[in-house]
Design an enzyme around this catalytic site. Structure first.
Site, mmCIF file in Angstrom:
data_model
loop_
_atom_site.group_PDB
_atom_site.id
_atom_site.type_symbol
_atom_site.label_atom_id
_atom_site.label_comp_id
_atom_site.label_asym_id
_atom_site.label_seq_id
_atom_site.Cartn_x
_atom_site.Cartn_y
_atom_site.Cartn_z
ATOM 1 N N GLU A 147 30.971 54.290 41.485
ATOM 2 C CA GLU A 147 30.647 53.808 42.825
ATOM 3 C C GLU A 147 29.569 54.655 43.517
ATOM 4 O O GLU A 147 29.792 55.228 44.580
ATOM 5 C CB GLU A 147 31.907 53.752 43.690
ATOM 6 C CG GLU A 147 32.940 52.767 43.191
ATOM 7 C CD GLU A 147 34.149 52.649 44.097
ATOM 8 O OE1 GLU A 147 34.812 51.596 44.091
ATOM 9 O OE2 GLU A 147 34.437 53.629 44.833
ATOM 10 N N GLU A 190 37.224 46.971 38.908
ATOM 11 C CA GLU A 190 38.351 47.376 39.738
ATOM 12 C C GLU A 190 38.734 46.244 40.688
ATOM 13 O O GLU A 190 37.878 45.514 41.187
ATOM 14 C CB GLU A 190 38.021 48.610 40.600
ATOM 15 C CG GLU A 190 37.847 49.908 39.861
ATOM 16 C CD GLU A 190 37.630 51.076 40.822
ATOM 17 O OE1 GLU A 190 38.041 50.968 42.003
ATOM 18 O OE2 GLU A 190 37.043 52.086 40.416
#
Length: 677
Positions: free
Chosen positions: A150, A308
């Site tokens: 991320e 995710e």
């Protein structure tokens, strides 16, 4: 472009066994078997364990973790471990931590805290990636490499300022070119030496935060630079992996419509796209559909991985709603319907402490298998096992493109006028929602994408025009297609300088309109817009920005109903070649946007099979052998009945339906229909 080689849709997620004693691992894998979990993402935050000191590498723990997953027959997505640097690194090299927008040098803490311009960080991160890859490259269980995690944030330190100046030299070549691009004759800003250039921050060009800048061109370029700087750290690690693992695909997990990083700049450098789906609330199917389509569009329609999603709830927000029964399954299948070739969760076992201890997990703190969440995960795992390879590699046959552009996003929201209340993401979402409601398959693509295969191109708030996009949009219309754009489009060039021509700039000929004036009002102000005529007439609301349109060849489709410009065009259609250009001059409400979009789609017979059934989503994927897969997803909390349009077999149940048969979808139900040839 390449995807990991798998025999079915990988099912699993982030697993952090370093957080628990080894007896817990045994329990976990027993539960993984029950839930059909066949892939684990390992080592995402393992830097401190793997390199406990500057010259010490200790793979003892990671060896046990990888060996156990391999012995248990799991596929592995192995991370480089560089998502958060260790405390010793910040102590030994304080310059590694970031300097924030306010000019404060940060100390060790959190995770997005590494300066992308730090030579020390880049050297040590790539060396760790090199050693991890060299150690495990021969393990056939590893199907993908996961770099960082991320990526995000920004740094404003002196090293980043120097890196920015180097980036500008490469971009502009000369100070004269830079001064022209940045319009520095304004406010006595002309630069006579590269070293005079500062990073735009709260200490230089900004006031009231990052979106308020005196020189949009400077800030726009810094956003581009910072996106490129973080990309450089990814490329360092990818190159290090490639030294010993030339064939296993490499990715990093994106965050959907994430403003700080231009994922289109990154996409060519990833072997496959992956992303983390955490919608803003618990009822956002159209938001997720847009973001799935954006992720698929990054690699020219290649399937992506859902890296995710929470199985139940998040923990990072002020309020964290629980996914209702059936939503976990429904949203997972929605991802597959839009192009996901993997469905993974964060997290497989709940963290015991720190900020994510209340974040949802497949396995809770008590390690039970009789919870609702675990049972739903296990059901989904069984369905993917039954599905096999049916969807792997299948593509979306979209004939509609929606343009998404980070430069336009940045430029629009940096602009001092006409309204800071216009938010790019919300405007794009409104137009995608109209397409979603109409049951249309959509590719969300960059402005540089090839457009020849599309019958309709929708370009909301295409504020900044770069390259030959205006000409390519005109070509779409000239050959018989339709182009739809909106207010605040065609305003500035790639340097965020206004075109010295009528609004909407290079789009004016295609749209057949001229805009000399525009009005802006608060969100409480509504100017009604009357759309259509006769039985097709409808009144909707216009808000925020009201461009005063002068037709120059375009026909009027909708008119303002109030103020001194009442009766003037708010929506127009212009015949261009064999096609047309549609222009929406104000912020229509969702009903208005949907009305316009439906008229555009009708011309090309592109409306989906069930457009009048609210919250029934349809999507199509076509396999390499031509097999057509139709996904039906019921986002309502009550059953829906429709009529089958073709003979098909439901891949989840084996049941067959014939054309004309009634088909019932349960509340939040899913059908995956393999249609007859």
């Amino acid at each position: 472009m390449r995807l990991p080689r798998t025999a079915k849709v990988p099912f699993g997620g982030d697993y952090n066994p370093e957080q628990w004693p080894e007896p817990v691992w045994q329990q976990d894998y027993r539960l993984f078997d029950q839930a059909r979990i066949d892939l684990v993402t390992l080592g995402v935050f393992a830097w401190a364990q793997t390199q406990p000191a500057p010259d010490v590498y200790d793979f003892t723990l990671l060896d046990r973790i990888v060996d156990r997953a391999t012995a248990e027959g799991r596929m592995i997505c192995l991370a480089t471990g560089t998502a958060a640097h260790p405390a010793w690194l910040a102590r030994a090299h304080p310059e590694v931590t970031r300097t924030d927008f306010e000019g404060r040098r940060h100390r060790f803490g959190q995770r997005h805290n590494s300066c992308p311009s730090s030579p020390v960080f880049r050297r040590l991160a790539s060396e760790l990636a090199r050693r991890v890859a060299a150690r495990y490259a021969g393990n056939p269980s590893i199907v993908a490499w996961h770099v960082g995690n991320e990526y995000g944030g920004a740094c404003y330190c002196d090293r980043c300022a120097a890196g920015f100046r180097d980036w500008l030299r490469r971009r502009y070549g000369t100070l004269d070119a830079l001064n022209e691009a940045w319009y520095t004759t304004f406010w006595s800003h002309t630069f006579t030496d590269w070293d005079q250039i500062e990073s735009p921050s709260a200490l230089t060009e900004h006031w009231r935060g990052p979106d308020h800048t005196a020189f949009q061109g400077i800030t726009l370029d810094y956003l581009r630079f910072m996106s490129d700087a973080m990309l450089a750290t990814f490329l360092d690690e990818k190159a290090a992996i490639r030294e010993s693992s030339p064939d296993v695909p490499v990715t990093t997990n994106f965050m959907g419509m994430y403003r700080p990083i231009d994922y289109h700049r990154w996409a060519p450098h990833l072997d496959f796209a992956s992303w983390d789906n955490y919608p803003p609330d618990d009822s956002s199917p159209s938001w997720m559909a847009l973001t799935h389509d954006l992720m698929r569009g990054l690699k020219d329609g290649q399937p992506f991985w859902l890296m995710e999603q929470t199985p139940s709830h998040t923990a990072c927000r002020d309020v964290n709603p629980l996914k209702r029964p059936g939503v976990l399954r429904l949203w997972s299948w929605q991802a597959v319907a839009h192009g996901a070739d993997a469905v993974l969760f964060f997290q497989l076992r709940a963290s015991r402490g720190a900020s994510e201890k209340y974040h949802g997990a497949v396995i809770g703190h008590a390690g039970r298998s009789d919870t609702r969440v675990f049972r739903e995960v296990a059901q989904l795992g069984s369905e993917f096992e039954r599905l096999g390879a049916a969807t792997l590699g299948a593509r979306t046959p979209a004939r509609v493109a929606l343009l998404f552009d980070w430069d336009s996003w940045w430029a629009l929201e940096l602009s001092d006028g006409p309204s800071r209340l216009v938010r790019y993401q919300q405007l794009v979402l409104a137009y995608h929602r109209a397409l979603w409601d109409a049951g249309v398959d959509v590719d969300v693509v960059a402005v540089t994408a090839e457009l020849s295969r599309y019958d309709v191109v929708v370009a909301p708030a295409l504020h900044l025009l770069k390259g030959d996009v205006a000409g390519r949009l005109a070509e779409v219309a000239a050959r018989g297609g339709s182009v739809l754009t909106t207010f605040l489009s065609g305003r500035v060039d790639e340097n965020d300088n206004a075109f010295l021509m009528d609004v909407p700039g290079p789009l004016a000929e295609l749209m057949g309109v001229r805009v000399d004036e525009w009005d802006a009002r608060g969100p409480e102000f509504v100017n009604p817009v009357l759309l259509g005529s006769g039985a097709d007439r409808v009144e909707v609301a216009g808000r925020l920005v009201f461009e005063l349109v002068i037709p120059e060849g375009a026909e009027t489709v909708g008119t303002y109903q109030a103020d001194f410009y009442a009766g003037t065009p708010a929506v127009t259609r212009n015949t261009y070649g064999a096609g047309d250009g549609w222009y929406v001059a104000t912020g229509l409400d969702q009903a208005g946007v949907s009305w316009v979009v439906r008229r555009v789609l009708d011309r090309h017979h592109l409306v989906g099979p069930y457009p009048d059934v609210p919250d029934l989503e349809t999507a199509v994927r076509v396999a390499g052998d031509g097999t057509r897969l139709l996904f039906l997803l019921n986002h309502r909390a009550e059953p829906v009945e429709v009529t089958a349009r073709a003979g098909a077999v439901d891949l989840l149940t084996g049941d067959r339906v014939e054309a004309g048969d009634p088909v019932t979808l349960a509340a939040r139900g899913v059908l995956v229909l393999r249609e007859d040839s």
